[in-house]
Design a protein around this motif. Structure first.
Motif, mmCIF file in Angstrom:
data_model
loop_
_atom_site.group_PDB
_atom_site.id
_atom_site.type_symbol
_atom_site.label_atom_id
_atom_site.label_comp_id
_atom_site.label_asym_id
_atom_site.label_seq_id
_atom_site.Cartn_x
_atom_site.Cartn_y
_atom_site.Cartn_z
ATOM 1 N N ALA A 91 -5.668 6.272 1.078
ATOM 2 C CA ALA A 91 -4.532 6.160 0.173
ATOM 3 C C ALA A 91 -4.922 6.672 -1.199
ATOM 4 O O ALA A 91 -5.964 6.308 -1.742
ATOM 5 N N TYR A 93 -3.874 6.680 -4.992
ATOM 6 C CA TYR A 93 -3.028 5.997 -5.972
ATOM 7 C C TYR A 93 -2.832 6.820 -7.250
ATOM 8 O O TYR A 93 -2.356 6.296 -8.250
ATOM 9 N N VAL A 104 2.360 6.132 -3.480
ATOM 10 C CA VAL A 104 1.034 6.312 -2.889
ATOM 11 C C VAL A 104 1.102 7.496 -1.944
ATOM 12 O O VAL A 104 1.991 7.578 -1.096
ATOM 13 N N GLU A 106 -0.897 10.197 0.827
ATOM 14 C CA GLU A 106 -1.993 10.295 1.790
ATOM 15 C C GLU A 106 -2.912 11.438 1.398
ATOM 16 O O GLU A 106 -2.464 12.558 1.171
ATOM 17 N N ILE A 263 -4.334 3.398 4.688
ATOM 18 C CA ILE A 263 -3.022 4.035 4.789
ATOM 19 C C ILE A 263 -2.681 4.247 6.258
ATOM 20 O O ILE A 263 -3.534 4.671 7.049
ATOM 21 N N VAL A 325 1.162 -0.221 0.954
ATOM 22 C CA VAL A 325 1.079 1.236 0.942
ATOM 23 C C VAL A 325 2.251 1.849 1.696
ATOM 24 O O VAL A 325 2.828 2.851 1.267
ATOM 25 N N THR A 329 4.852 4.551 0.204
ATOM 26 C CA THR A 329 4.966 5.899 0.761
ATOM 27 C C THR A 329 6.347 6.158 1.343
ATOM 28 O O THR A 329 6.736 7.313 1.531
#
Length: 357
Positions: A91, A93, A104, A106, A263, A325, A329
């Motif tokens: 993840a 940030y 967030v 990937e 993630i 997360v 996302t």
């Protein structure tokens, strides 16, 4: 001519005319080093790639197999990324603390590997909980995780720490090694086979570069001393790179991670905590939250010691982070879907002769 099969390439479909296949071995900013049948070439992304890729995870990463337009007098052009058989992500940030990140993303760390070597040093910074976080994400990746406990010469009894890790993760191989003396390196031979790819993961200073040098049988990466104040290392590896070992094994070395953000880790958590989730089916209610409900098998197991509280708290923490997360996302996923729908509608409108008044 280079035989790309030695770099793990398996032709899965006919290659279009004018293109050749290759494997990304290094990435520095926007330029890629790619190993092809014509040798090592420098490449950049073809302009159309930026429009066809939906997200950053679709961009080439170290370990990817790609198709490119070969240019013998300049940069070749990467046209497409071939399907990945494994992928390790974290993840991102965007520089914010986890609790303050608005979105967030990937971040793909490495692709197309067979084994994930999770490295942790046996010094003051040894932390089983951190190893288990890496393990959760490694199980999500599609590769086989292996825990490597480095710097075994720094402790009187390295096998005590090895036993601690084994007790917490009994279904994953664990090896204690010392790259400088060669202790335990022969135990890694079953993984270091021709055509196989291994990715090194771990925090800064855990000994990734030292292990790589030992396996390469030469110094290909500089090694820096750890800080005495906190027993943590300084950054040595600054970018991802794929190395070919004398054994024919490929190693993807990655920069150290201070924190690993989980993630899309549903499957990884499920695989890591089968001993926890087995109690769920025994609860009286199928929608049990395992907090204060009557007939909760989890609470009963915690009370009689059948389920260790440390395991339960770690499970809850990873589930909470994973959900956080996913919520962050989802905004980007919905935004990409809306943009894609708008683009398709616009394309259809133009095809039909433009907007009607």
């Amino acid at each position: 001519m280079m035989n790309l099969k030695t770099y793990g390439y398996t032709e899965i479909e006919a290659i279009p005319d004018g293109l050749i296949s290759g494997r990304v071995t290094e990435l520095r900013r926007e330029r890629f080093t790619v190993m092809t049948e014509r040798g090592e070439v420098m490449a950049v992304l073809k302009g159309a790639f930026y429009h066809s890729a939906e997200t950053r995870i679709d961009f080439p990463c170290v370990g990817d197999f790609v198709l490119l337009q070969y240019n013998e007098s300049g940069d070749s052009l990467i046209v497409t990324v071939l399907p990945r058989r494994s992928k390790f992500s974290r993840a991102d940030y965007s520089g914010h603390a986890a609790g303050y990140a608005k979105t967030v993303r990937e971040q793909v760390v490495a692709t197309n590997f067979d084994y994930v070597f999770i490295l942790s040093s046996l010094n003051w910074d040894f932390n089983v909980t951190r190893i288990m976080r890496y393990l959760t994400q490694a199980r999500q990746s599609g590769g086989q995780p292996v825990v490597i406990l480095t710097k075994a010469d720094l402790v009187e009894d390295p096998y005590r720490s090895l036993a601690e890790v084994t007790n917490n993760i009994p279904d994953v191989p664990v090896h204690a090694i010392c790259s400088h003396t060669g202790m335990g390196l022969n135990e890694l031979n079953p993984y270091l086979l021709p055509g196989k790819t291994v990715v090194f993961l771990g925090m800064s200073g855990v000994g990734k570069s030292s292990l790589l040098n030992a396996l390469m049988e030469q110094e290909v990466m500089k090694v820096q001393d750890i800080r005495e104040v906190d027993s943590r290392g300084r950054h040595t590896t600054t970018h991802r790179q794929l190395f070919m070992l004398p054994s024919g094994t490929m190693v993807i070395d990655t920069p150290g991670m201070r924190e690993l953000g989980l993630i899309d880790a549903d499957e990884g958590i499920r695989a890591s905590f089968t001993d926890v989730e087995k109690w769920f089916s025994l609860c009286r209610f199928t929608d049990c939250r395992h907090q204060a409900e009557p007939g909760c098998a989890v609470l009963a197991a915690l009370a009689d010691g059948s389920l260790l509280r440390e395991r339960w708290e770690l499970y809850v923490a990873q589930q909470h982070e994973n959900k956080y997360v996913q919520d962050k996302t989802s905004y980007l996923i919905d935004k990409r879907a809306r943009n894609k729908m708008i683009a398709m509608q616009s394309k259809q409108t133009k095809k039909n002769g433009g907007w009607k008044k």
